[in-house]
Write a protein that holds these residues in place. Structure first.
Motif, PDB file in Angstrom:
ATOM      1  N   LYS A 114       6.379  -2.177  -3.506  1.00  0.00           N
ATOM      2  CA  LYS A 114       7.652  -1.741  -2.927  1.00  0.00           C
ATOM      3  C   LYS A 114       8.055  -0.366  -3.446  1.00  0.00           C
ATOM      4  O   LYS A 114       8.444   0.521  -2.674  1.00  0.00           O
ATOM      5  N   LYS A 155       5.885   7.457  -2.626  1.00  0.00           N
ATOM      6  CA  LYS A 155       5.133   8.176  -1.594  1.00  0.00           C
ATOM      7  C   LYS A 155       6.072   8.997  -0.710  1.00  0.00           C
ATOM      8  O   LYS A 155       5.794  10.165  -0.388  1.00  0.00           O
ATOM      9  N   GLN A 156       7.193   8.401  -0.341  1.00  0.00           N
ATOM     10  CA  GLN A 156       8.169   9.090   0.508  1.00  0.00           C
ATOM     11  C   GLN A 156       8.782  10.285  -0.223  1.00  0.00           C
ATOM     12  O   GLN A 156       8.893  11.381   0.342  1.00  0.00           O
ATOM     13  N   SER A 206       6.074   1.828  -4.799  1.00  0.00           N
ATOM     14  CA  SER A 206       5.079   2.850  -4.453  1.00  0.00           C
ATOM     15  C   SER A 206       5.427   3.504  -3.129  1.00  0.00           C
ATOM     16  O   SER A 206       5.182   4.699  -2.918  1.00  0.00           O
ATOM     17  N   ALA A 207       6.022   2.744  -2.213  1.00  0.00           N
ATOM     18  CA  ALA A 207       6.437   3.312  -0.926  1.00  0.00           C
ATOM     19  C   ALA A 207       7.546   4.342  -1.129  1.00  0.00           C
ATOM     20  O   ALA A 207       7.578   5.381  -0.459  1.00  0.00           O
ATOM     21  N   ASN A 220      -2.226  10.054   2.813  1.00  0.00           N
ATOM     22  CA  ASN A 220      -1.176   9.388   3.601  1.00  0.00           C
ATOM     23  C   ASN A 220      -1.726   8.484   4.707  1.00  0.00           C
ATOM     24  O   ASN A 220      -0.979   7.948   5.500  1.00  0.00           O
ATOM     25  N   LYS A 258      -2.961   2.286   4.603  1.00  0.00           N
ATOM     26  CA  LYS A 258      -1.813   1.403   4.857  1.00  0.00           C
ATOM     27  C   LYS A 258      -1.977   0.023   4.227  1.00  0.00           C
ATOM     28  O   LYS A 258      -1.153  -0.846   4.423  1.00  0.00           O
TER      29      LYS A 258
END
Length: 520
Positions: free
Chosen positions: A153, A159-160, A155-156, A345, A348
């Motif tokens: 969670k 990344k953003q 990590s998202a 990127n 997924k």
């Protein structure tokens, strides 16, 4: 009324008196300034007498050496007394070091016998600097329940945030450019930490950077250095004078300002909805009487800064310095990243599984930390009760005990050719057997690798720190080439007593990645 001759005579006497006082003051200040003030505690404090092996050097000589070469001092004692508990002398008294064969025993002692809280509070003089208690349960509980278990969670979020932050700090370099990477990484990691810990995004709704958020990010960048300096300077003073002496240390004033700022930022953050952040998570765990204590909660946030930002930046910087010194690893790491990760990127799937497959990058980071990840000491604990170890060693209350992390990392019986950088050292160890395949990871803790602490008090957020460091390293390795600056003599490490830090002024050469076709 005095006559003119009498006035002249009185003035002459006063002038002579003032002259004598002035000369005495200047002489005294000159003598004090020429003294090694850091040695005052050795004179002003009663010294414990421990029946432990020590080097054949006077306490004074060892204490002077501790200031500028604690690593060498501890290494010498570690080599002279293999497998034994030994002591070396610092300005504030004897420092006791535990060998690997007794580490499991030491880690098993309860907190009322060997205390991490008391050890860290005295290191940072928390009573005066307001540094938070490392044993704070809400802080630790939130980290374990969130950062340690919900890595995917967060990590998202990383990344953003990184997608917006990275291009602002690392631009296109068409040719080799000397780059000071530490300040750039400071801003990236501090901004991501601001989002994770406080729920702040980097920009406001209109796309402009928020003043409060920028103020907080700058505070988190500067707080660790200010705190270490304040604690270091306060240590010169006898304990009874510190309540007064602290007001004469400018770094102490700044640390208080940061603490008050943290309280204001927490209060402001709590006025907004929860956003998967630490400030709301810790708030929900607090008893009612502490929920309005924003100063306490602000200190908790500064604890997150010290535990999360500083070590993460050190890991990334040291890995980059090693890539610049050993560019032969760059192509190998890129191939692994592109094989496992795919285009940046694009992936997924299960992020933890993907990161776990980057075994060569993991090994490279661990080898970098082995050589440059710690100072002379780790696992600082204060003895609270009289304690006798299985080998007969008696530890007095008030004694500080450590693990000799640098000496362990350079022990040839543990690591063959310990002074040689081998980026695949731990990768090869993991290939030996099925049992070894799950050992020797970057975040693994054993008696030979205590960069993240040890025992039940090992860093609970190290999995997230590992993920964040790898995210940033992947972005750098896949975009840039690195090499050292020819003739540069700037040290990569700074040593303060028994601690080591990455040198923020160290520079490396960077350029946009040359394609594989151009390389051939």
């Amino acid at each position: 009324m005095l006559s003119l001759p009498a006035l002249v005579s009185t003035a002459q006497q006063l002038l002579i008196g003032f002259s004598i006082a002035f000369i005495f003051t200047v002489s005294t200040c000159t003598i004090l300034l020429s003294m090694d003030l850091s040695m005052l505690p050795l004179i002003t404090r009663p010294q414990k007498r421990l029946s432990l092996p020590s080097l054949d050097r006077s306490r004074w000589e060892q204490a002077r050496c501790w200031k500028h070469n604690a690593i060498g001092l501890v290494q010498q004692a570690y080599t002279k007394f293999p497998g034994k508990v030994f002591q070396v002398f610092a300005p504030d008294g004897p420092q006791v070091f535990i060998p690997p064969n007794l580490m499991d025993e030491i880690k098993a002692f309860p907190d009322n016998v060997l205390s991490i809280s008391d050890g860290i509070k005295e290191l940072f003089h928390s009573e005066h600097t307001m540094f938070p208690d490392p044993g704070n349960q809400e802080w630790i509980t939130w980290t374990k329940q969130n950062l340690d278990t919900n890595v995917a969670k967060y990590s998202a979020i990383v990344k953003q945030e990184l997608a917006g932050l990275f291009p602002k700090q690392f631009q296109r370099y068409g040719d080799w450019q000397p780059i000071q990477v530490h300040p750039k990484l400071d801003r990236i990691v501090a901004a991501i930490a601001s989002r994770i810990f406080l729920g702040h995004t980097i920009a406001t709704k209109d796309g402009q950077r928020g003043r409060k958020n920028l103020e907080w990010i700058l505070a988190t960048i500067n707080y660790p250095g200010v705190l270490f300096t304040a604690a270091y300077l306060l240590n010169f003073w006898p304990r009874r004078l510190r309540r007064v002496a602290k007001y004469m240390i400018p770094h102490m004033w700044v640390s208080w300002i940061f603490t008050r700022l943290a309280a204001r930022v927490v209060e402001e953050a709590l006025q907004h909805p929860a956003n998967e952040d630490a400030v709301h998570g810790v708030y929900e765990m607090l008893p009612e009487e502490k929920k309005k204590d924003y100063l306490f909660q602000g200190r908790v946030q500064l604890g997150f800064v010290m535990a999360g930002i500083l070590p993460t930046i050190q890991v990334i910087c040291q890995a980059l310095f090693d890539l610049a010194e050993h560019p032969e690893y760059i192509l190998m790491l890129r191939e692994e990243i592109e094989k496992v990760w795919g285009p940046w990127n694009a992936y997924k799937g299960d992020i933890l599984e993907q990161f776990a497959s980057l075994k060569k990058l993991d090994s490279f980071m661990k080898e970098s930390m082995r050589l440059h990840g710690g100072g002379a000491t780790s696992f600082r604990r204060k003895v609270l009760q009289p304690t006798t170890l299985s080998d007969g060693t008696f530890l007095l209350p008030g004694t500080f005990v450590y693990f000799p992390i640098h000496a362990l990392s350079h022990d040839p019986s543990i690591f063959p050719d310990p002074d040689v950088f081998d980026g695949l050292r731990f990768y090869k160890l993991r290939q030996r057997s099925q049992a070894d395949a799950n050992k020797h990871q970057f975040t693994a803790i054993d008696n030979h690798a205590t960069y993240f602490g040890a025992g039940r008090h090992a860093c609970p957020g190290r999995t997230f720190a590992d993920l964040l460091a790898k995210y940033i390293l992947i972005a750098l390795v896949t975009r840039y080439d690195f090499k050292i600056i020819e003739g540069d003599s700037t040290p990569r490490d700074l040593h303060i007593t028994g601690l080591s830090f990455v040198n923020p002024k160290k520079m490396i050469m960077m350029r946009d990645r040359v394609s594989r076709l151009q390389q051939t």
